[in-house]
Write an enzyme that holds these catalytic residues in place. Structure first.
Site, mmCIF file in Angstrom:
data_model
loop_
_atom_site.group_PDB
_atom_site.id
_atom_site.type_symbol
_atom_site.label_atom_id
_atom_site.label_comp_id
_atom_site.label_asym_id
_atom_site.label_seq_id
_atom_site.Cartn_x
_atom_site.Cartn_y
_atom_site.Cartn_z
ATOM 1 N N ASP A 248 0.825 -1.204 0.000
ATOM 2 C CA ASP A 248 0.000 0.000 0.000
ATOM 3 C C ASP A 248 0.858 1.253 0.000
ATOM 4 O OD1 ASP A 248 -2.321 -1.292 -0.056
ATOM 5 O OD2 ASP A 248 -2.827 -1.029 2.065
ATOM 6 N N LYS A 270 -4.001 3.426 -4.241
ATOM 7 C CA LYS A 270 -5.034 3.978 -5.115
ATOM 8 C C LYS A 270 -4.382 4.818 -6.221
ATOM 9 C CE LYS A 270 -7.944 7.160 -3.861
ATOM 10 N NZ LYS A 270 -8.989 8.064 -3.497
ATOM 11 N N MET A 384 -7.527 8.859 9.890
ATOM 12 C CA MET A 384 -7.984 9.575 8.688
ATOM 13 C C MET A 384 -8.819 10.796 9.029
ATOM 14 S SD MET A 384 -8.856 6.235 6.377
ATOM 15 C CE MET A 384 -9.468 5.192 7.688
HETATM 16 N N1 SAH Z 1 -4.175 -0.069 8.935
HETATM 17 C C1 SAH Z 1 -3.582 1.161 9.371
HETATM 18 C C2 SAH Z 1 -4.502 2.343 9.219
HETATM 19 C C3 SAH Z 1 -4.864 2.657 7.810
HETATM 20 S S1 SAH Z 1 -5.894 4.049 7.680
HETATM 21 C C4 SAH Z 1 -3.109 1.008 10.810
HETATM 22 O O1 SAH Z 1 -3.423 0.031 11.464
HETATM 23 O O2 SAH Z 1 -2.388 1.901 11.286
HETATM 24 C C5 SAH Z 1 -4.742 5.327 7.395
HETATM 25 C C6 SAH Z 1 -4.665 6.255 8.595
HETATM 26 O O3 SAH Z 1 -3.842 5.681 9.590
HETATM 27 C C7 SAH Z 1 -4.026 7.573 8.286
HETATM 28 O O4 SAH Z 1 -4.945 8.488 7.729
HETATM 29 C C8 SAH Z 1 -3.583 8.025 9.671
HETATM 30 O O5 SAH Z 1 -4.669 8.515 10.406
HETATM 31 C C9 SAH Z 1 -3.178 6.699 10.299
HETATM 32 N N2 SAH Z 1 -1.731 6.471 10.159
HETATM 33 C C10 SAH Z 1 -1.114 5.450 9.549
HETATM 34 N N3 SAH Z 1 0.223 5.540 9.666
HETATM 35 C C11 SAH Z 1 0.462 6.649 10.374
HETATM 36 C C12 SAH Z 1 1.651 7.285 10.845
HETATM 37 N N4 SAH Z 1 2.867 6.803 10.595
HETATM 38 N N5 SAH Z 1 1.512 8.426 11.575
HETATM 39 C C13 SAH Z 1 0.285 8.947 11.843
HETATM 40 N N6 SAH Z 1 -0.840 8.375 11.426
HETATM 41 C C14 SAH Z 1 -0.771 7.237 10.704
#
Ligand code: SAH
Length: 468
Positions: A248, A270, A384
């Site tokens: 991803d 995407k 998000m």
């Molecule tokens: N599956 C992922 C989440 C995917 S949704 C998980 O478990 O973390 C994507 C959202 O995750 C982003 O919009 C943000 O809110 C958060 N996110 C993912 N990686 C991040 C990071 N390194 N720092 C801050 N927010 C993060």
């Protein structure tokens, strides 16, 4: 990478060593060990070098350096303690396009000699590109203790049976599994127990077993939030075994670099203008196609696949098509961002529960449970959410959460670019705009976030108060 690593076959090839002191002696010995023909050029040498000459194992040119010494050699080592002379030798060698190592002088050298861990025929070479030899030696010491000395015998055994193994396991994946078994299983154990015959017998018996039919499989793997150190050992192993990796947008380069070199890597984020469902359909089709070809597919997602990662949907699809799968959990953004900003998600005095919430589906009625979300003594972790901070704060305040409730937004959590913005709910949207907070960011709301100034340990933070 500043230097290109290479292992040279010097057997029967002449190498010139200029200098006859203890440093030269060390180089001569290791050159001889790899079968090189060694010429030493120096007016005087150590006793040991004299002995080697007496035994006809080296040639000694008893003189000051002469340019014609460079005529018939493949490689040059300059080990004199005269820098000017070393410089001259280096210049002449370069003119002739001969690779030269000037001992302890990376600036004058066109090749460098790494620190090695010798488990012949297996050799591990370590280089700091000349910048910190001491560091390279320390790394070497660590590696020495990681691999016991049976690794050499194991490598010899593997070399002996290499073509037999190839014949018995013609397909790549079973062959890799066979080598894994060789390294981790009873053969290595027998070698450790000083039972080489038994080891050989076990190997031969295993080769008689028919190769299992290759079936494809999907590993759904959480890559964590960014810092490669937060991968699990299982995730690392999956990256090392994958035939193909579908990753991803949130998965960074440093993590992909840990994958097996010849694994195919496909970005399935995407595409511009593409909607989420089209992306998802494309990913499903790709997983199915590759698994049906018998490949080991690693589906790599940011954080954890089951937390706002659509991992569930992907498994439903795979189950429907009878593709076998496994799931490797990852560290989700909420846990990682909290840890890297010094915010305990629960705390006996402040919060008895934590909720992971997506702020993405704004119209979703699920999120309309505002009275529950606005309850005190809980921590909210919004994924998000950065594009709708205004709306989030407004709803929470409207449903009874105090405007004074502290928040923290962690941008690029766990990466070197991490920033943490702190303030109170009523100022949240304005502050985020003012400090230009961008995705990916995780929003934490609740009293626990006020602990960050006391407990923080990583990266930069932006703290604000009402006067900001
Ligand atoms: N599956 C992922 C989440 C995917 S949704 C998980 O478990 O973390 C994507 C959202 O995750 C982003 O919009 C943000 O809110 C958060 N996110 C993912 N990686 C991040 C990071 N390194 N720092 C801050 N927010 C993060």
């Amino acid at each position: 990478m500043r230097l290109f690593p290479l292992f040279a076959d010097l057997k029967g090839r002449r190498v010139l060593v200029v200098g006859g002191g203890p440093v030269a002696e060390r180089k001569v010995k290791s050159l001889l060990a790899s079968g090189a023909l060694v010429t030493v050029g120096a007016p005087e040498t150590t006793e040991a070098l004299k002995q080697l000459q007496a035994q006809d194992r080296i040639e000694w040119l008893c003189n000051n350096f002469q340019p014609d010494w460079l005529a018939d050699v493949w490689l040059v080592v300059a080990a004199t303690d005269d820098r000017e002379l070393n410089r001259q030798i280096a210049a002449l060698a370069n003119e002739r396009r001969l690779f030269i190592n000037v001992v302890d002088d990376p600036e004058l050298s066109s090749f460098q000699v790494p620190s090695i861990v010798d488990r012949s025929p297996l050799t591990i070479a370590i280089s700091s590109a000349g910048s910190a030899p001491v560091l390279a030696r320390r790394v070497r010491e660590r590696i020495e203790t990681l691999f016991d000395h049976t690794l050499g015998s194991l490598a010899t055994l593997a070399a002996k049976y290499r073509s037999a193994i190839r014949q018995a396991r013609p397909e790549l994946r079973p062959r890799r599994e066979f080598y894994d078994w060789l390294l981790d299983g009873p053969v290595a154990a027998a070698l450790r127990g000083q039972q080489p015959e038994q080891a050989q017998q076990l190997l031969e018996e295993a080769l008689q077993q028919p190769q299992a039919t290759v079936t494809g499989k999907v590993l759904l793997v959480g890559a964590g939030p960014g810092d490669p150190g937060l991968l699990t050992l299982k995730a690392l192993r999956a990256l090392n075994e994958a035939d193909v990796i579908l990753y991803d947008r949130l998965v960074d380069e440093p993590i992909l670099e840990l994958a097996r070199r010849d694994a195919e890597q496909i970005s399935v984020g995407k595409a511009p203008g593409e909607d989420h469902n089209a992306t998802q359909a494309r990913i499903h089709a790709l997983m199915l196609e590759r698994a049906q070809q018998g490949q080991l597919v690693v589906r790599l997602k940011g954080g954890d696949a089951f937390v706002f990662g659509r991992g569930g949907e992907e498994l439903e699809f795979l189950r429907q098509h009878q593709v076998p799968y496994e799931v490797v959990p990852g560290i989700t953004a909420a846990l990682a961002c909290a840890a890297y900003s010094g915010i305990p998600l629960t705390h006996r005095d402040h919060a008895q529960s934590v909720r992971l919430v997506t702020a993405h589906c704004r119209q979703d009625t699920m999120l309309e449970d505002w009275p529950a979300l606005a309850q005190p003594r809980q921590t909210l972790a919004f994924y998000m959410g950065v594009s709708q901070l205004d709306w989030l704060a407004g709803q929470l305040i409207l449903h009874g959460r105090s405007g004074q409730t502290p928040f923290a937004i962690v941008e690029n959590g766990t990466r070197s670019s991490q920033r943490v913005l702190q303030g109170t709910l009523e100022n949240m949207a304005r502050l985020a705009l003012q400090h230009n907070i961008k995705a990916p960011s995780l929003l934490l709301i609740g009293e626990v976030t006020a602990l960050a100034p006391k407990l923080e340990w990583f990266g930069a933070s932006i703290r604000t108060d009402k006067t900001d």
